[in-house]
Design a protein around this motif. Structure first.
Motif, mmCIF file in Angstrom:
data_model
loop_
_atom_site.group_PDB
_atom_site.id
_atom_site.type_symbol
_atom_site.label_atom_id
_atom_site.label_comp_id
_atom_site.label_asym_id
_atom_site.label_seq_id
_atom_site.Cartn_x
_atom_site.Cartn_y
_atom_site.Cartn_z
ATOM 1 N N HIS A 13 77.933 27.701 26.800
ATOM 2 C CA HIS A 13 76.990 26.884 27.076
ATOM 3 C C HIS A 13 76.683 25.594 26.039
ATOM 4 O O HIS A 13 76.279 24.505 26.171
ATOM 5 C CB HIS A 13 75.358 27.546 27.223
ATOM 6 C CG HIS A 13 75.306 28.077 28.367
ATOM 7 N ND1 HIS A 13 75.075 27.542 29.505
ATOM 8 C CD2 HIS A 13 75.355 29.660 28.579
ATOM 9 C CE1 HIS A 13 74.724 28.743 30.356
ATOM 10 N NE2 HIS A 13 74.938 29.953 29.812
ATOM 11 N N GLN A 73 67.669 30.920 30.654
ATOM 12 C CA GLN A 73 68.691 31.303 29.755
ATOM 13 C C GLN A 73 68.262 31.368 28.570
ATOM 14 O O GLN A 73 68.304 30.221 27.579
ATOM 15 C CB GLN A 73 70.007 30.385 29.914
ATOM 16 C CG GLN A 73 71.126 30.712 29.172
ATOM 17 C CD GLN A 73 71.697 32.030 29.492
ATOM 18 O OE1 GLN A 73 72.000 32.319 30.621
ATOM 19 N NE2 GLN A 73 71.656 32.967 28.523
ATOM 20 N N GLU A 119 74.500 34.639 24.746
ATOM 21 C CA GLU A 119 74.646 33.902 25.890
ATOM 22 C C GLU A 119 74.712 34.530 27.267
ATOM 23 O O GLU A 119 74.707 34.294 28.062
ATOM 24 C CB GLU A 119 75.895 32.901 25.859
ATOM 25 C CG GLU A 119 75.388 31.785 24.692
ATOM 26 C CD GLU A 119 76.723 30.771 24.656
ATOM 27 O OE1 GLU A 119 76.363 29.728 25.048
ATOM 28 O OE2 GLU A 119 77.918 31.217 24.483
ATOM 29 N N LYS A 159 70.512 37.232 30.456
ATOM 30 C CA LYS A 159 69.853 36.382 31.246
ATOM 31 C C LYS A 159 68.211 36.540 31.130
ATOM 32 O O LYS A 159 67.913 37.798 30.454
ATOM 33 C CB LYS A 159 69.812 36.597 32.722
ATOM 34 C CG LYS A 159 71.602 36.399 33.143
ATOM 35 C CD LYS A 159 72.028 34.888 32.488
ATOM 36 C CE LYS A 159 73.372 34.839 32.994
ATOM 37 N NZ LYS A 159 74.061 33.231 32.602
#
Length: 235
Positions: free
Chosen positions: A137, A213, A228, A231
């Motif tokens: 991300h 997120q 990352e 969730k």
């Protein structure tokens, strides 16, 4: 991983697609060489699997054209040609590996993992030399002190917020106590309140997370970690 397969044998494509699903690989399948080359140009790929004999544009020509553009994306050549001279030609045109038909899907998966591992290792080393870190991300440039989240520049990060984020991203999934973060991000000479870390984490969550997120996770009784892969509905 996101892999483009350019192969005109539909049964081979079906077999590869089945194993991609088991490995969690996102695959796209094109049956024509010219169409496959155009699709390659339109997106970023972790690897290409290219058949030697294709309608439109053969695999060797396709591979050569990609390398002439100085793209280092891993390419695995599939072919029924098994002579040494054919293998040498394929590799000289820029293929990273060569798999002869008929082949074991498990062997192909192993080749894919090997070439992509080498590729990403080289890419990571080059990026680090330039002071740039890429994650799923984030893109973080240490030299310009810019942070991009899913391609969007994060505005108004303070110097210490940047330093804390940069440190976390360098150590994904590793849990740090507040004392460790004060020592490694603020420096040995910092003797401030440990709640300083909590405040900075709170600010990073506001500036560099979404409701769907999260990235900065509290590990109760220990401290914090950057991850990352978790969730919001798994927290």
């Amino acid at each position: 991983m996101k892999i483009l397969v350019i192969e005109d044998n539909k049964s081979v494509c079906s077999m590869i697609e089945m194993f991609f699903a088991k490995e969690g690989i996102e695959g796209e399948f094109i049956n024509d060489g010219t169409e496959g080359y155009n699709r390659y140009k339109s997106a970023n790929w972790d690897a290409l699997i290219v058949d030697w004999m294709l309608p439109g544009m053969d695999g060797v020509t396709l591979c050569r054209k990609i390398r002439e553009e100085h793209d280092t994306v891993p390419i695995i050549m599939l072919t029924a040609k098994d002579s040494e001279s054919d293998q040498v030609l394929g590799l000289e045109m820029g293929a990273d590996d060569y798999v002869t038909k008929p082949f074991s899907p498990l062997a192909l998966m192993a080749r894919i993992k090997a070439v992509t591992r080498r590729y990403h290792s080289i890419q990571s080393n080059e990026a680090l030399e330039k002071g740039v870190i890429h994650t799923e991300h984030f893109k973080i440039n240490k030299n310009t002190r810019e942070v991009f989240l899913d391609g969007e520049l994060i505005e108004n990060l303070t110097p210490k917020e940047f330093d804390l984020l940069y440190y976390f991203v360098q150590h994904p999934k590793q849990v740090f106590s507040r004392e460790q973060l004060l020592e490694r991000v603020w420096g040995y000479q910092f003797y401030g309140d440990e709640r300083t870390v909590d405040v900075h984490i709170k600010r990073l969550r506001k500036k560099a997370e979404t409701a769907q997120q999260p990235f900065f996770h509290t590990v109760w009784g220990v401290g914090y970690k950057f991850d990352e892969t978790i969730k919001a509905d798994e927290v």
